[in-house]
Motif scaffolding. Sequence first.
Motif, PDB file in Angstrom:
ATOM      1  N   UNK A   1       0.716  -1.092   0.418  1.00 17.29           N
ATOM      2  CA  UNK A   1       0.118  -0.081  -0.245  1.00 17.29           C
ATOM      3  C   UNK A   1       0.705   1.355   0.158  1.00 17.29           C
ATOM      4  N   UNK A   2       1.995   0.911  -0.754  1.00 15.39           N
ATOM      5  CA  UNK A   2       2.531   1.905  -0.735  1.00 15.39           C
ATOM      6  C   UNK A   2       3.613   2.690  -0.003  1.00 15.39           C
ATOM      7  N   UNK A   3       3.332   1.754   1.576  1.00 17.86           N
ATOM      8  CA  UNK A   3       4.754   1.472   1.821  1.00 17.86           C
ATOM      9  C   UNK A   3       6.015   0.866   2.273  1.00 17.86           C
ATOM     10  N   UNK A   4       6.978   1.344   2.809  1.00 18.32           N
ATOM     11  CA  UNK A   4       8.095  -0.113   2.583  1.00 18.32           C
ATOM     12  C   UNK A   4       8.529  -0.555   3.992  1.00 18.32           C
ATOM     13  N   UNK A   5       8.078  -1.974   3.983  1.00 23.43           N
ATOM     14  CA  UNK A   5       8.609  -2.077   5.129  1.00 23.43           C
ATOM     15  C   UNK A   5       9.886  -3.062   5.380  1.00 23.43           C
ATOM     16  N   UNK A   6      10.404  -3.390   6.257  1.00 28.66           N
ATOM     17  CA  UNK A   6      11.269  -3.969   6.434  1.00 28.66           C
ATOM     18  C   UNK A   6      11.105  -5.526   7.340  1.00 28.66           C
ATOM     19  N   UNK A   7      11.128  -6.187   6.642  1.00 27.43           N
ATOM     20  CA  UNK A   7      11.290  -8.196   7.023  1.00 27.43           C
ATOM     21  C   UNK A   7      11.623  -7.729   8.335  1.00 27.43           C
ATOM     22  N   UNK A   8      12.877  -7.392   8.740  1.00 26.07           N
ATOM     23  CA  UNK A   8      13.450  -7.617  10.200  1.00 26.07           C
ATOM     24  C   UNK A   8      12.590  -7.370  11.295  1.00 26.07           C
ATOM     25  N   UNK A   9      11.956  -5.777  10.891  1.00 26.38           N
ATOM     26  CA  UNK A   9      10.804  -4.779  11.612  1.00 26.38           C
ATOM     27  C   UNK A   9       9.942  -5.883  12.523  1.00 26.38           C
ATOM     28  N   UNK A  10       9.380  -6.267  11.176  1.00 33.53           N
ATOM     29  CA  UNK A  10       8.253  -7.448  11.690  1.00 33.53           C
ATOM     30  C   UNK A  10       8.814  -8.518  12.108  1.00 33.53           C
ATOM     31  N   UNK A  11       9.794  -8.888  12.071  1.00 37.29           N
ATOM     32  CA  UNK A  11      10.042 -10.224  12.467  1.00 37.29           C
ATOM     33  C   UNK A  11      10.431  -9.868  13.880  1.00 37.29           C
ATOM     34  N   UNK A  12      11.336  -9.166  14.225  1.00 31.49           N
ATOM     35  CA  UNK A  12      11.759  -8.334  15.722  1.00 31.49           C
ATOM     36  C   UNK A  12      10.658  -8.374  16.178  1.00 31.49           C
ATOM     37  N   UNK A  13       9.706  -8.194  16.095  1.00 33.75           N
ATOM     38  CA  UNK A  13       8.114  -7.513  16.643  1.00 33.75           C
ATOM     39  C   UNK A  13       7.506  -9.248  17.646  1.00 33.75           C
ATOM     40  N   UNK A  14       7.434  -9.932  16.308  1.00 31.56           N
ATOM     41  CA  UNK A  14       6.839 -11.191  16.843  1.00 31.56           C
ATOM     42  C   UNK A  14       7.763 -11.982  17.736  1.00 31.56           C
ATOM     43  N   UNK A  15       9.345 -12.035  17.506  1.00 28.22           N
ATOM     44  CA  UNK A  15      10.187 -12.783  18.185  1.00 28.22           C
ATOM     45  C   UNK A  15      10.707 -11.368  19.858  1.00 28.22           C
ATOM     46  N   UNK A  16      10.176 -10.968  19.769  1.00 35.53           N
ATOM     47  CA  UNK A  16      10.193  -9.756  21.768  1.00 35.53           C
ATOM     48  C   UNK A  16       9.031 -10.053  21.856  1.00 35.53           C
TER      49      UNK A  16
ATOM     50  N   UNK B   1      -0.598  -4.453  -3.533  1.00 34.97           N
ATOM     51  CA  UNK B   1       0.421  -4.815  -3.711  1.00 34.97           C
ATOM     52  C   UNK B   1       1.206  -5.976  -3.629  1.00 34.97           C
ATOM     53  N   UNK B   2       1.623  -5.629  -2.244  1.00 34.63           N
ATOM     54  CA  UNK B   2       2.666  -6.776  -1.000  1.00 34.63           C
ATOM     55  C   UNK B   2       1.161  -7.275  -0.615  1.00 34.63           C
ATOM     56  N   UNK B   3       1.080  -8.221   0.264  1.00 37.31           N
ATOM     57  CA  UNK B   3       1.020  -8.467   1.698  1.00 37.31           C
ATOM     58  C   UNK B   3       1.702  -8.894   2.651  1.00 37.31           C
ATOM     59  N   UNK B   4       1.657  -8.203   3.513  1.00 36.27           N
ATOM     60  CA  UNK B   4       2.945  -9.378   4.917  1.00 36.27           C
ATOM     61  C   UNK B   4       1.749 -10.621   5.693  1.00 36.27           C
ATOM     62  N   UNK B   5       3.091 -11.596   5.162  1.00 35.96           N
ATOM     63  CA  UNK B   5       2.372 -12.127   5.543  1.00 35.96           C
ATOM     64  C   UNK B   5       4.212 -13.295   6.887  1.00 35.96           C
ATOM     65  N   UNK B   6       3.494 -13.778   7.625  1.00 36.53           N
ATOM     66  CA  UNK B   6       4.584 -14.006   8.458  1.00 36.53           C
ATOM     67  C   UNK B   6       4.196 -15.353   8.857  1.00 36.53           C
ATOM     68  N   UNK B   7       5.197 -15.255   8.814  1.00 37.49           N
ATOM     69  CA  UNK B   7       5.537 -17.711   9.134  1.00 37.49           C
ATOM     70  C   UNK B   7       6.154 -18.086  10.602  1.00 37.49           C
ATOM     71  N   UNK B   8       5.681 -18.452  11.837  1.00 34.82           N
ATOM     72  CA  UNK B   8       6.204 -18.271  12.601  1.00 34.82           C
ATOM     73  C   UNK B   8       6.250 -20.067  13.085  1.00 34.82           C
ATOM     74  N   UNK B   9       7.525 -20.306  14.440  1.00 36.42           N
ATOM     75  CA  UNK B   9       7.561 -21.701  14.538  1.00 36.42           C
ATOM     76  C   UNK B   9       7.453 -20.906  16.146  1.00 36.42           C
ATOM     77  N   UNK B  10       5.662 -21.324  16.792  1.00 33.70           N
ATOM     78  CA  UNK B  10       5.868 -21.511  17.971  1.00 33.70           C
ATOM     79  C   UNK B  10       6.814 -21.675  19.488  1.00 33.70           C
TER      80      UNK B  10
END
Length: 517
Positions: free
Chosen positions: A413-428, A446-455
Amino acid sequence: MSDSAENPILPLDHLVLRGVDSDDALVLREGVLSWKDLRRRVSLLAAWLAREVPERGARVATWAAKGELTCLMPLAAARAGLVHVPVNPLLKHAQVAHILSDSGAVLLIGTPARLKTLEADDVPAHCRQLGEAEALSTAAELDGDMLPSEADPDDLAAILYTSGSTGRPKGVMLSHANMWLGAESVADYLGLARDDRTLAVLPLSFDYGQNQLLSTWHAGGCVVPLDYLMPRDLVKAVEKHAITTLAAVPPLWVQVTEMEWPVQTASRLRRLTNSGGALTVDLVRRLRALFPQARLFPMYGLTEAFRSTYLDPDLVDTHPTSMGMAIPHAEILVINDLNTVSQDGEEGELVHCGPLVAQGYWQDPARTAERYRPAPAASRYGGIAVWSGDRVKREPDGLLYFVGRRDAMIKSAGNRISPQEVEDAALATGLVAEAVALGVPDERLGQAVHLVVRASPETSDAVEELPRKLMQELPNFMHPKVIHWRETMPVSPNGKLDRTGLATEIVHGIEQGGAAA
């Protein structure tokens, strides 16, 4: 240096001197500011800033919705000899804390409701907080004002924070000259004039959004800032304010084309400008059908060099997938893997040279050295160039075409998103042991954020809790559209998490009828 002695580069705040006193310059909810009013308000705000923050070059941040403060601050801070750090109003406390700490901002002016969301550890001890209404009212009560700046055009004027493919947002340093020439360039190729009225719907913390203001004011026109709630708000605003110019990103254009546009309202628009992602051929056709009188300007840019190319509207129908050619003040070279200029039709890296190239990343020499490197030998400008990491090719007619991205940055949606920033938030959160954020093609975003995680082994309620935690810590545009839970995460031959394999799996799942969580 300017490309022409007839058009000297001036300090950024001189933009406010260009309009005719009686003409409209800025339409706010509280009323309309003429150019005379705008000059007075910028002068008073600059004088107040200089009194509050006497150290030249100090950073001053703003965190508020569109309004008088966020519209005037780029010019007022420049006149006061300060560096403006606009913060995206959609960000939440963790991202704001990083920007304040990284920039060394000594003053944060914002909406009181936003300031209240900051925790004690979010604001450095050296940074004072102030509500925007208090700041504006105090500035308005001053007896004296401040004369136009005599700053060197190469002085730092702003730091715009943008997410990269890895790590936290980094601050791109923009000089007076970068911003002045960017405004001049866009006003030139768009053909903006005194009677133009721009509906500013993009965030003013983005270079594209901020240029809505600066290019319109360079031409002596009027800006109407709008924080819209629904796409139909745009239709109403275009009619109410006789808007001639609208800038947007592809997901918003999709919504625009789904609205009911009265013929008379649609005909008011003279030009449509797009960046933040490529327009699809179908979307181009829909926009051309809906706004036949408007000139459509597809554009490509990156914050590190402001903007690089635009496609002449006369070529949109016949070359809808092209990036076009270099904008004024930009030199664009396509460099192959042998570090020479690519032949026609040969893929290479887009390298941006010339005076629009920013000064690098704030206090980050390592990442600056990765992106800002000596210009290729073929450059007529020389000096430092931005090596974009984007693969393009140039056809014999001179038109450029995008091939692909070298990095993993997500553009949603016109935003530039760092994958690592999303990952860091999940891990935190402590709820997951591993996390991979991916950008998956999406028709509307355009692109949607998908997050793949292991609990994490010790958690039992991660599936329910993770979405709630991420909603608290991440701005809305960074929230994962889908969270995929895995018992094990695939690993590539080099021992790293297999991002490519996960992306292929998810896209295949969607194509087969839906991604499994």
